[in-house]
Design a protein around this motif. Structure first.
Motif, short mmCIF file in Angstrom:
data_model
loop_
_atom_site.label_atom_id
_atom_site.label_comp_id
_atom_site.label_asym_id
_atom_site.label_seq_id
_atom_site.Cartn_x
_atom_site.Cartn_y
_atom_site.Cartn_z
N SER A 170 0.83 -1.20 0.00
CA SER A 170 0.00 0.00 0.00
C SER A 170 0.86 1.26 0.00
O SER A 170 0.58 2.22 -0.71
N PHE A 171 1.93 1.24 0.76
CA PHE A 171 2.83 2.39 0.82
C PHE A 171 3.50 2.62 -0.53
O PHE A 171 3.62 3.76 -1.00
N VAL A 172 3.92 1.54 -1.19
CA VAL A 172 4.55 1.66 -2.50
C VAL A 172 3.54 2.21 -3.52
O VAL A 172 3.89 3.08 -4.33
N ILE A 173 2.31 1.73 -3.48
CA ILE A 173 1.28 2.24 -4.39
C ILE A 173 1.04 3.73 -4.13
O ILE A 173 0.91 4.53 -5.06
N PHE A 174 0.99 4.11 -2.86
CA PHE A 174 0.82 5.52 -2.50
C PHE A 174 1.98 6.36 -3.07
O PHE A 174 1.75 7.43 -3.64
N LEU A 175 3.20 5.86 -2.92
CA LEU A 175 4.35 6.60 -3.45
C LEU A 175 4.30 6.70 -4.98
O LEU A 175 4.64 7.75 -5.55
N ILE A 176 3.86 5.66 -5.65
CA ILE A 176 3.74 5.69 -7.11
C ILE A 176 2.71 6.74 -7.53
O ILE A 176 2.95 7.52 -8.46
N ILE A 177 1.58 6.77 -6.84
CA ILE A 177 0.55 7.76 -7.17
C ILE A 177 1.05 9.17 -6.92
O ILE A 177 0.85 10.07 -7.74
N GLN A 178 1.74 9.37 -5.79
CA GLN A 178 2.29 10.70 -5.50
C GLN A 178 3.32 11.11 -6.55
O GLN A 178 3.34 12.26 -6.99
N THR A 179 4.16 10.20 -6.95
CA THR A 179 5.17 10.50 -7.97
C THR A 179 4.51 10.84 -9.29
O THR A 179 4.91 11.78 -9.98
#
Length: 130
Positions: free
Chosen positions: A82-91
């Motif tokens: 979930s954290f990685v997906i959040f970082l991808i969306i933010q990027t």
């Protein structure tokens, strides 16, 4: 009388010898079949009475520990994903913002070039007339 007492004592001695031999064979079999770690657990089982109840409790405890560890691993993995997906969306959002800024700056630069060309034409025309 002596003969009857000998007959009574001999079977007892014989039985004790059989028990000793069987016990020795069992110990030898444990040493040959079981590795050192399992021998330790077998010795503990013998000391506690050798009931299957202890083994069942240990198996249940091991299974519960395994499932708790498995569930915790799944939860931690889910949190990391979930954290990685959040970082991808933010990027992706940041990249969209940067690309939109670049496009707007490109338009501004093109407008400035047009204005610069107009000014240069006007200066050239006014310099020729003077």
């Amino acid at each position: 009388m002596e003969r009857s007492s000998l007959e009574i004592n001999l079977p007892d001695t014989h039985e004790e010898g059989k028990l000793y031999v069987v016990d020795s064979l069992n110990n030898l079999n444990k040493l040959n079949v079981c590795p050192d770690e399992s021998q330790h657990s077998l010795d503990e089982e013998e000391n506690t009475g050798g009931t299957g109840e202890n083994r069942a409790v240990n198996n249940t405890r091991n299974q519960c520990l395994f499932f708790v560890t498995f569930i915790l691993t799944l939860i931690i993995s889910l949190a990391l994903v979930s954290f990685v997906i959040f970082l991808i969306i933010q990027t992706r959002n940041k990249m969209d913002q940067i690309s939109s800024r670049l496009l707007s700056e490109k338009k501004n630069i093109e407008e400035l070039k047009k204005i610069n060309n107009i000014i240069l034409k006007h200066l050239n025309q006014s310099g020729i007339k003077d």
